[in-house]
Scaffold this motif. Sequence first.
Motif, PDB file in Angstrom:
ATOM      1  N   LYS A  31      31.637  92.066 -69.228  1.00  0.00           N
ATOM      2  CA  LYS A  31      31.388  92.411 -67.828  1.00  0.00           C
ATOM      3  C   LYS A  31      30.088  91.802 -67.332  1.00  0.00           C
ATOM      4  O   LYS A  31      30.043  91.169 -66.260  1.00  0.00           O
ATOM      5  CB  LYS A  31      31.354  93.931 -67.672  1.00  0.00           C
ATOM      6  N   ASN A  32      29.017  91.984 -68.085  1.00  0.00           N
ATOM      7  CA  ASN A  32      27.723  91.450 -67.676  1.00  0.00           C
ATOM      8  C   ASN A  32      27.733  89.928 -67.647  1.00  0.00           C
ATOM      9  O   ASN A  32      27.111  89.302 -66.780  1.00  0.00           O
ATOM     10  CB  ASN A  32      26.634  91.951 -68.625  1.00  0.00           C
ATOM     11  N   ARG A  33      28.444  89.318 -68.581  1.00  0.00           N
ATOM     12  CA  ARG A  33      28.557  87.858 -68.625  1.00  0.00           C
ATOM     13  C   ARG A  33      29.241  87.325 -67.367  1.00  0.00           C
ATOM     14  O   ARG A  33      28.825  86.314 -66.791  1.00  0.00           O
ATOM     15  CB  ARG A  33      29.334  87.434 -69.863  1.00  0.00           C
ATOM     16  N   LEU A  34      30.317  87.982 -66.954  1.00  0.00           N
ATOM     17  CA  LEU A  34      31.062  87.529 -65.779  1.00  0.00           C
ATOM     18  C   LEU A  34      30.239  87.701 -64.503  1.00  0.00           C
ATOM     19  O   LEU A  34      30.268  86.842 -63.613  1.00  0.00           O
ATOM     20  CB  LEU A  34      32.384  88.288 -65.664  1.00  0.00           C
ATOM     21  N   ILE A  35      29.489  88.812 -64.414  1.00  0.00           N
ATOM     22  CA  ILE A  35      28.623  89.016 -63.247  1.00  0.00           C
ATOM     23  C   ILE A  35      27.540  87.944 -63.197  1.00  0.00           C
ATOM     24  O   ILE A  35      27.245  87.374 -62.138  1.00  0.00           O
ATOM     25  CB  ILE A  35      27.999  90.428 -63.278  1.00  0.00           C
ATOM     26  N   ALA A  36      26.951  87.644 -64.347  1.00  0.00           N
ATOM     27  CA  ALA A  36      25.913  86.614 -64.407  1.00  0.00           C
ATOM     28  C   ALA A  36      26.473  85.257 -64.005  1.00  0.00           C
ATOM     29  O   ALA A  36      25.821  84.484 -63.272  1.00  0.00           O
ATOM     30  CB  ALA A  36      25.331  86.540 -65.821  1.00  0.00           C
ATOM     31  N   ARG A  37      27.675  84.964 -64.452  1.00  0.00           N
ATOM     32  CA  ARG A  37      28.303  83.689 -64.099  1.00  0.00           C
ATOM     33  C   ARG A  37      28.575  83.605 -62.605  1.00  0.00           C
ATOM     34  O   ARG A  37      28.406  82.554 -61.983  1.00  0.00           O
ATOM     35  CB  ARG A  37      29.616  83.546 -64.878  1.00  0.00           C
TER      36      ARG A  37
END
Length: 695
Positions: free
Chosen positions: A368-374
């Motif tokens: 989840k955090n990875r996708l938001i950062a992307r």
Amino acid sequence: MATRGCLLLLFIGACAAHDCLELTLSDQTILTDSLLNGTILKLATKNESLDDSVRFNVLELWDKFPKIVVPTNGTSEQCRRESQVYLDSLDRLELWALKMFDASAKPPSGILSGNANQYGDFDECLSVDGPVRGKYCLANLEIDFRGDEKIETIDKLVHSGHYIRSNATDMGHRVPRYSSLLWGVCIPSSCSSFDLEEELASRLRPLRISVKVHNTMCSVKNAKRPYSFGKTLSITFFLAIILLLSLGTILDDGKEGSTNFEKLLNAFSLKRNLKKVFDLSDEPSRVKGVDAFRGLNAFALLVAHKSMAMAHNPYVNKVTYSAVFGMPWAVVGRSAILYTDSFLYLSGFLNANNLLQELERKGTIDIKNRLIARWFRLFPLFLSLMLFCTYILPDVNNGPQWNLVVEEHSRVCEKNMWKSFLFIHNYFGFEDMCLTHTHQIGIDMQLYVATLPLMLVLWRSRTLGWTLVIGIAVASTVLRYLAIYAYNISMFVYFGITVQKLLDAARYCYILPTHRATIYLIGVAMAYFMRTKKLNFTLSSMQTRILWALTMGIMGFTLCYPYQMGLEGYTFEPGPAASFAAFSPIMWGVYMSLAHWAICNSYTNEKAAAFVESRVFKFFNKIAYGVYLTQFPIFFYNVGVQRHAEFYSPLLLLHIPEMFTVFAISVLATVAVEMPFNQVYRIYFGKSKTKLKDK
């Protein structure tokens, strides 16, 4: 009419169609003899046999070409009336009518050098404001010569060896209608593009010249654009950005904020962001060699993109343009797909490297955090550019091709922008894609999402993980080969390729992540080997030189392998094209991997090290995303505003003012949009928020 008689040689311009190749002495003799002796030519359309062709004496043909074009039989009464007023006023030599006449294209000198596209005078036409107002239209004339050897020679000369084959119905807002002759005509503003097309068609039909006048290729002065909610929203968005930048810059006292609001204002401080952009000190997480790879490939891709944009422009010596891009060394530009493959490799490598770092720390991935950062990394600047090009840029300027390369693209964006919001725009072809060059963003996002579970599997089960990596890479290679062979398309821009084939290649292969995954996965594999220290050993000086020789040999072979396809006269064969599409990403991936490994572990040459670690590359790496997004809008802005033909020189590929503009706007976009929103992510979702809670 005496005034209209000065257009007697208009057909000379029509016969040039678009470009002419340089004539050999024998070619000049053939053409000169044909003209002086009134040689009979056979002209036929593509759908008619030579038996049905109509014969004309060349000199008689020139004389029959319309001396003046005005829709006297227009569909509206006002058009017919104003057309007659224009003709009567022209007879009386009234100034406004003479301006309208003067603004229409005339046959030029140097047609056999490629000076065939004639814009006329765009601004003079729009300035006509007498009893009749002027409307400028850019018509497409399609000419096809067929017959004996002499006629085939003329056809070849007229179309500059058919560098890119097109017709008037092809998409023109990103891929040029290279084979069409562009002819500017000034008509009464009450007449429509349909009226002009019918008038031209009725008069040119006996000469076997087809005509297309797109409605979007006509302009009038102070034309009112319909109200758009999107435009209001865009203006509000940019005003909000400007307000935040102003407050952040003015209120920046150099101290770190203690609250999220203070940190938000600091994020939009131009002083801070400019300082960060020009801070070229090494970061702990930076991977050696990546900056150099990205910089060199981005520069090569920038030049390749510029060459395609230049194909829209008229040149007084456009024959030279075709000749240059038909030379063997031009394979360096025609193989542009390899430079985009480099970015896929780097993306796969960096994404996998970052995910492996997280797996080493946590044993899992915060998806989840990875996708938001992307999302925060890619979308804000992407959105800003889409809104600007769709709702703001069309009102900034005008020109003969402005409606095609700027306004038409704006209309496509307004209709299909939602696909880009979801990062699925690369599945719908170039014809309906907003900002066509951003297909790479869609591919990159989709491959990134697929990499998240793949790395988890690889981390927990190497056997299953490597089976998936190799299986997907092989499947992608097979898909590329089958797509190219089945659709008779090419990933290499061969000499004589049609616009439709370019679009088909994009739709069925180039913009699909399933067909581009191979080299991305090579980057993933390389990150795994380097991260797990499988390649952590040092070569001797001799071994290093052998490695670099092998690396450069693979690069040169991959780059130059299809050079014959770029030569004039090439006949397309699906087999070699499919082989190039299938195996070039693998070979290029091997080259990238070997070079990357050599840079990280084995090179000892101080000069080479200084080059790879150059501060220029470090700086470029910080604005690379801005350069990638802004280059095409700037290129096509300049295409749209160009009023006349210029002299072509290969140096135009590196037009200094234009390149400076690209880099300056990229810096501005980076510090005003990209960096602030990256910081917003850190404040509300990343480490800054965590630290604040801990306090």
